[in-house]
Structures are given as C-alpha cells and as structure tokens.
Design a protein around this motif. Structure first.
Motif: not given
Length: 123
Positions: A17-29
């Motif tokens: 889930v965290e990675k998917a959110i990161g992909d969505t908002v383009d957040s590498r962290d």
C-alpha cells in the motif's frame, strides 16, 4: 499460523500500500519505505512459516527436533539477509534510476524463493 506469519503478512501488505501511494504521488521516500516493508514483511512471514513447519515436525517426530530447529534458524537467517540486501538494493535503485521496480521485484522474488525452498512445502 503464528505471530510472525501474521505480522509479516500485515507488514508486507502495508508495504504494498505504501509503495502504491508513493507511486501515485511520485514520492521516492514512500516507494523505498514500501519496498523495504514488502521485503521485510515477506521475510518475516517466511520465517513464521519455517517456524510453523518446525513445530509440526517436532510434534510428529520428536527425534528430529534439534535438526529441524537448526535448519529453520539457518533458513530464517538467510531469508533475513536476503531481505536486508533486497531492501538496500531497492533503496539504491529507487534513488538511482528507472530500474527500481525491476530490482524490487528481483529482491522480493529472491526472498520468496528462498523461503519456499526453506519451508519444504513444495507440493
């Protein structure tokens, strides 16, 4: 099912889930943290499976208890090492360029394969 299987599965799912959110908002962290949690959660779940298998064998055949515990411990150590290396490589890859998903998948598959081989439940 033991606490390691439950906690590992929850951490793996949380990482996805965290990675998917990161992909969505383009957040590498978020992406790095998600991949790290996926790999670590998968390794912990595999450790839990190895532990459950060891307990099953211990109940069925008391003469093999020590050997199974040793093998399960070795498998857990290898799985944890693979998870750490995979998380490190995933973090470096995400920071480094476009191959981040490939390396994350390779790390996750490597941890899964190691756990699958260690669990002995291939049938």
């Amino acid at each position: 099912m033991n606490k390691h299987e439950l906690h590992g599965g929850a951490r793996y799912l949380g990482g996805k889930v965290e990675k998917a959110i990161g992909d969505t908002v383009d957040s590498r962290d978020w992406q790095v943290s998600g991949v790290k949690d996926e790999v670590a959660g998968g390794a912990e779940k595999l450790f839990g499976r190895a532990q459950s298998a060891a307990e099953d064998v211990a109940d069925a055949t008391p003469g093999l208890i020590e050997e199974v515990r040793e093998r399960a411990g070795d498998a857990a150590t290898r799985a944890a090492d693979v998870a750490r290396r995979g998380a490190h490589e995933a973090r470096a890859t995400v920071r480094g360029g476009d191959e981040r998903l490939l390396w994350a998948a390779v790390a996750a598959l490597g941890g899964f394969a190691l756990g699958w081989l260690a669990s002995g439940q291939r049938g």
